[in-house]
Write a protein that holds these residues in place. Structure first.
Motif, PDB file in Angstrom:
ATOM      1  N   LYS A   1     -38.163  -6.054  30.243  1.00 26.18           N
ATOM      2  CA  LYS A   1     -39.737  -5.950  30.932  1.00 26.18           C
ATOM      3  C   LYS A   1     -40.045  -4.446  31.360  1.00 26.18           C
ATOM      4  O   LYS A   1     -39.240  -3.908  31.914  1.00 26.18           O
ATOM      5  CB  LYS A   1     -40.030  -6.984  31.890  1.00 26.18           C
ATOM      6  N   ARG A   2     -40.989  -4.024  30.811  1.00 26.83           N
ATOM      7  CA  ARG A   2     -41.492  -2.714  31.142  1.00 26.83           C
ATOM      8  C   ARG A   2     -41.749  -2.765  32.667  1.00 26.83           C
ATOM      9  O   ARG A   2     -42.382  -3.559  33.277  1.00 26.83           O
ATOM     10  CB  ARG A   2     -42.514  -1.897  30.635  1.00 26.83           C
ATOM     11  N   VAL A   3     -41.375  -1.722  33.585  1.00 26.68           N
ATOM     12  CA  VAL A   3     -41.681  -1.628  34.909  1.00 26.68           C
ATOM     13  C   VAL A   3     -42.880  -1.081  35.329  1.00 26.68           C
ATOM     14  O   VAL A   3     -43.574  -0.090  34.577  1.00 26.68           O
ATOM     15  CB  VAL A   3     -40.539  -0.746  35.694  1.00 26.68           C
ATOM     16  N   GLY A   4     -43.718  -1.595  36.145  1.00 22.24           N
ATOM     17  CA  GLY A   4     -44.958  -1.064  36.671  1.00 22.24           C
ATOM     18  C   GLY A   4     -46.119  -1.422  35.762  1.00 22.24           C
ATOM     19  O   GLY A   4     -47.141  -0.853  35.992  1.00 22.24           O
ATOM     20  N   ASP A   5     -46.220  -2.016  34.718  1.00 25.45           N
ATOM     21  CA  ASP A   5     -47.334  -2.459  33.994  1.00 25.45           C
ATOM     22  C   ASP A   5     -47.404  -3.962  33.696  1.00 25.45           C
ATOM     23  O   ASP A   5     -46.588  -4.679  33.967  1.00 25.45           O
ATOM     24  CB  ASP A   5     -47.326  -1.786  32.522  1.00 25.45           C
TER      25      ASP A   5
END
Length: 645
Positions: A541-545
């Motif tokens: 999972k991409r961080v911060g989006d």
């Protein structure tokens, strides 16, 4: 092993074959038939558009590379008419000065055994009346592509990569005057044939003379997978195939750019090494190489198998991986560049420490934290210096902590403690603070970001659903805490469970872009406690989006492979990043899980592309981490900086 031509050593040597420009036989006109080729007259540079590499167009007004037409207004290659406005080749009346570079063409053959010599270039300025040698500091030197080596003051040094490069020497006749350019070509090649022990020295010629046939059963590799990406510094990497009805010897061919390398072996496994292996990784465009297997039929015909693509990424594996071994009942260390793991904390090295497990390394690699298993209680958190791991920083009696993770400051860590998430002083085990959890939940398996401003952990319902949260949390979500000033913000769910699965074991990537984690489902082997749960997959999972999580299909290689415990290697910032994990999958024919009573999980590594578009799988097919024991179940591949003293 016999490498045709060179001896077997890690040093390169380079045999230089230079064309002798001024010593050829004369033609009927009385001048040297090759004299013109020693003079590279590419005309003037026409501003920014002039003087391009050999073989490419410089534009209508620019000087072009030697041997091609420069257009009506540009200087042409030596020996061809340059037109009315261009400088002409030496030996003809030019009216203008030209440069001559020697040697015009050089062949460097990479060998093993001796430190490489240099290729020295000399340049002269030729006018109507004289030829004047130029000193290196009167010229501007450059080489293209620069990946083949370095060029300093007219001296070219190969870096071992095969291919072709152009050497450019530029001279400005006077301040603000015309710029003259001379071009030479350097070709670097590598030894082609490696004949391994036990193989007849006649094998290369037998394969060369054999006629290819389609009336055969071609062989293909069972390891690695196509398009596997490996680090540039990886050693111990093998190619494996099943022999079927074929007969040895086998020819393994690698094609990388303009380089072709061949290995001849009687085995069904090849572990290339030395300069041939380095050339295969370095010589292809963007590290790409193509591999195939051939054998000779009983009729003497050659049966060629399909090709397999391999990619060598410039990013390297650095430091060491610390993993827990079931056979050794402790923590092992396998350093990059080493050919065998070493016991770090095991009953053999540390008999006074009972079953060290559930470990973590500080981000700088100086400290280790682990759970000392005792009965009762179960799971006392210990810390020590990596230089002397037996010397504990404090008496861990009564200090509970599971699956710890260090902050960027090695003096501080976080761990699970009975469903709580506690931040502690790693010097003495004292509590610093406790993260807030949503009401009615328990937390575990925390991970502290490499940047220090985020913590992620698994959070699930308390009570009967998770009676032992320190061991593992079912029905779990991934929650995140973000630092706000000197305090931690409230827990926020970033990855919710999907269907009948739950999320476990999150880990931040070193540059902070991704959270890798496991999605786990019901164990199909519930009636066999020794089998472990293969129903575990890798996700990111991409961080911060708000982008959706992505399953790492290429790294997972199907389902029910038991791909667990994702941990990241430190990043050297040259290319891709590396994600290590434990897996039940087969390792070619060297480890076939179905032939063993219990699965033997091994450490595997996948490349993650930081430039992959959101929503797409950024992984590559994984490779087996070389030199780990095939007879040990290996888990929790924690990576950290390390230099062996």
């Amino acid at each position: 092993m016999n490498i045709i031509g060179p001896s077997n050593n890690l040093w390169f040597s380079v045999l230089i074959f230079s064309s002798l420009c001024m010593m050829s036989a004369c033609d009927e006109s009385g001048r040297s038939s090759h004299e013109d080729s020693s003079v590279t007259d590419v005309g003037r540079l026409a501003g920014e558009s002039a003087g391009e590499s050999a073989g490419e167009s410089a534009g209508e007004s620019a000087g072009e590379s030697a041997g091609e037409s420069a257009g009506e207004s540009a200087g042409e290659s030596a020996g061809e008419s340059a037109g009315e406005s261009a400088g002409e080749s030496a030996g003809e009346s030019a009216g203008e000065s030209v440069l001559k570079i020697e040697p015009r063409e050089s062949l460097l053959i990479i060998r093993e055994g001796v430190e490489p010599p240099n290729q020295v270039f000399t340049v002269s300025l030729i006018s109507n009346t004289e030829e004047r040698p130029l000193t290196p500091n009167e010229l501007i030197w450059r080489v293209s592509p620069g990946s083949l080596g370095v060029l300093i003051d007219g001296v070219f040094q190969s870096n071992g990569m095969a291919g072709e490069a152009q050497v450019f020497a530029e001279y400005e006749s006077s301040e603000g005057g015309e710029v003259l350019v001379a071009v030479a070509t350097v070709t670097v090649t590598a030894p082609q044939d490696v004949v391994l022990d036990g193989v007849s020295a006649e094998s290369p010629s037998r394969f060369d003379q054999a006629i290819p046939t389609n009336e055969c059963d071609p062989l293909s590799f069972i390891y690695p997978e196509p398009f596997t990406t490996i680090p540039l510094n990886l050693q111990g990497f093998s190619f494996q195939w099943n022999q079927g009805q074929s007969q040895a010897p086998y020819l393994i061919t690698a094609t990388a750019g303009e380089t072709q390398l061949r290995w001849f072996t009687n085995d069904n496994i090849l572990t290339p090494e030395g300069i041939a292996w380095e050339s295969a990784k370095l010589s292809g465009l963007n590290g790409a190489s193509s591999w195939s297997i051939s054998y000779l039929t009983p009729m003497g015909q050659r049966c060629d198998g399909p090709s397999l693509s391999l990619i060598a990424d410039p990013s390297q594996l650095i430091g060491a991986v610390y993993y827990w071994s079931t056979t050794d009942s402790g923590i092992m260390r396998l350093a990059a560049g080493e050919r065998a793991p070493e016991p770090l904390l095991t009953p053999q090295t540390s008999p006074e420490i009972s079953c060290p497990a559930c470990h973590a390394l500080s981000r700088d690699g100086t400290r280790i934290a682990f759970t000392r298993t005792t009965f009762p209680p179960f799971g006392e958190l210990s810390t020590s210096s990596i230089d002397d791991p037996r010397a504990l920083n404090y008496d861990p009696a009564g200090i509970i902590g599971y699956f710890p993770s260090f902050s960027p400051d090695p003096n501080i860590l976080i761990a699970g403690n009975g469903g709580r998430l506690t931040i502690m002083d790693s010097n003495n085990g004292t509590l610093i603070e406790e993260l807030n959890l949503p009401q009615g939940t328990v937390g575990g398996s925390p991970d502290w970001s490499w940047q220090g401003d985020r913590i992620v952990a698994v959070v699930g319902p308390s009570g009967f659903a998770n009676p032992l949260p320190d061991v593992g949390i079912s029905s779990g979500s991934i929650y995140e805490w973000v630092q706000q000033g000197s305090a931690w913000g409230e827990a926020a769910e970033v990855i919710a469970p999907q269907g009948e699965t739950w999320n476990t074991r999150p880990a931040y990537s070193p540059e902070g872009s991704f959270i890798a984690y496991n999605v786990e489902g019901d164990n199909p082997n519930m009636n066999d406690e020794n089998m472990g749960n293969p129903n575990v997959d890798l996700w990111v999972k991409r961080v911060g989006d708000q982008s959706a999580p992505v399953r790492l299909d290429r790294a997972n290689r199907g389902s029910l492979q038991g791909n667990s415990w994702p941990k990241w290697s430190p990043h050297d910032r040259r290319g891709k990043i590396w994600l290590a994990f434990s897996s039940f999958r087969d390792y070619g024919h060297q480890l076939v899980q179905g032939q063993r009573g219990n699965p033997t999980p091994q450490i595997w590594v996948t490349a993650i592309d930081l430039e992959a578009p959101a929503g797409q799988d950024p992984s590559s097919p994984a490779f087996w981490l070389p030199y780990q024991s095939l007879n040990s179940g290996n888990h929790i591949p924690y990576w950290a900086p390390y230099e062996k003293r």
